[in-house]
Each structure stands twice: as C-alpha cells, then as structure tokens.
Design a protein around this motif. Sequence first.
Motif, short mmCIF file in Angstrom:
data_model
loop_
_atom_site.label_atom_id
_atom_site.label_comp_id
_atom_site.label_asym_id
_atom_site.label_seq_id
_atom_site.Cartn_x
_atom_site.Cartn_y
_atom_site.Cartn_z
N THR A 254 0.83 -1.20 0.00
CA THR A 254 0.00 0.00 0.00
C THR A 254 0.87 1.26 0.00
O THR A 254 1.93 1.28 0.61
CB THR A 254 -0.91 0.00 1.25
N GLU A 255 0.40 2.31 -0.70
CA GLU A 255 1.05 3.62 -0.65
C GLU A 255 0.02 4.67 -0.25
O GLU A 255 -1.13 4.62 -0.69
CB GLU A 255 1.68 4.00 -1.99
N ILE A 256 0.45 5.59 0.60
CA ILE A 256 -0.42 6.65 1.12
C ILE A 256 0.27 7.98 0.89
O ILE A 256 1.45 8.13 1.19
CB ILE A 256 -0.67 6.46 2.63
N TRP A 257 -0.48 8.97 0.35
CA TRP A 257 0.06 10.32 0.16
C TRP A 257 -0.66 11.29 1.08
O TRP A 257 -1.88 11.22 1.23
CB TRP A 257 -0.17 10.82 -1.27
N ILE B 107 -5.66 13.24 1.79
CA ILE B 107 -4.93 11.97 1.88
C ILE B 107 -5.46 11.07 0.77
O ILE B 107 -6.67 10.94 0.59
CB ILE B 107 -5.13 11.32 3.26
N ILE C 209 -4.91 7.11 -1.05
CA ILE C 209 -4.39 5.78 -0.74
C ILE C 209 -4.62 4.85 -1.93
O ILE C 209 -5.70 4.86 -2.52
CB ILE C 209 -5.12 5.20 0.49
N GLU D 180 -4.03 0.63 -3.04
CA GLU D 180 -3.73 -0.71 -2.56
C GLU D 180 -2.57 -1.32 -3.35
O GLU D 180 -2.22 -0.82 -4.43
CB GLU D 180 -4.98 -1.58 -2.67
N CYS E 221 4.84 10.76 0.47
CA CYS E 221 4.36 9.50 -0.10
C CYS E 221 4.88 8.37 0.79
O CYS E 221 6.08 8.07 0.76
CB CYS E 221 4.89 9.31 -1.51
N HIS F 170 5.34 4.62 2.04
CA HIS F 170 5.38 3.26 1.50
C HIS F 170 5.38 2.27 2.66
O HIS F 170 6.21 2.39 3.57
CB HIS F 170 6.65 3.06 0.66
N ASP F 171 4.47 1.31 2.61
CA ASP F 171 4.33 0.32 3.67
C ASP F 171 5.38 -0.79 3.51
O ASP F 171 5.06 -1.96 3.35
CB ASP F 171 2.91 -0.25 3.64
#
Length: 116
Positions: free
Chosen positions: A50-53, A76, A78, A80, A99, A101-102
């Motif tokens: 997953t990436e979240i901004w 925000i 997101i 998957e 950004c 990164h999980d």
Amino acid sequence: MPHILRAADRDPNASRTITFEGDRFGANISFFAVDSGPGAHVGLHVHPYTEIWIVKSGSVRFTAAGESHEAGPNDIFIVEPETPHGFTNIGDDRLEMVCIHDSGTIIQTFLGEGDA
C-alpha cells in the motif's frame, strides 16, 4: 540508537525530493517527501504494498486504476498493492507531499513511457 538525517548532509545539487528507506534504521516504512515544480510528474507504476500520500501544499492529480482524482492541502490519497498509479503537479506552485510506503525499502515497477 536514535538517528537524525540533516538536510545539510545531503547533496545540495540533488532533487528537492527526499527519499527515506527505513530498513537501514530498523523501520518497516519508507517515504518520499516530494517537493516538485509545476508540471512535474511521476509516470504509472506499481508497488507490492500500500502507498499513502499526504498533500501538504499545492495541487495534484493522481491517476490510479484508470481513474483521475484531484487533491490539495491536507488531503490523503491511498492505493492498494499492485494498483497502477502516478501523479502530476497541476498547480502553478510547488507541490509538497509525503508519499508513505508500507515497506522498509521502496519497490516500484514503472509501466511505460514518461516515467520519472
């Protein structure tokens, strides 16, 4: 042991975007602290996580899974794992966002032309 990565220690000729990979510090998270000019973009790519901004300033158009979404300060966004995505600074000012990164390392596969 605590660590600090000081701006003064980075190459002054490098991009204004900061890249951090946590594995080196025992953290299972990585990020880009984006600071890009008008029109700058990152082409379509995927990650196995997953990436979240978090948009801090400016205007951005995210493209993900074939859809476009515009965002601004404090929005925000997101995606998957394995979702094709990219972004473009659509404003007249600099775009600043983080950004997240999980993953302790950044793993990305670009999908075509115009990749950053």
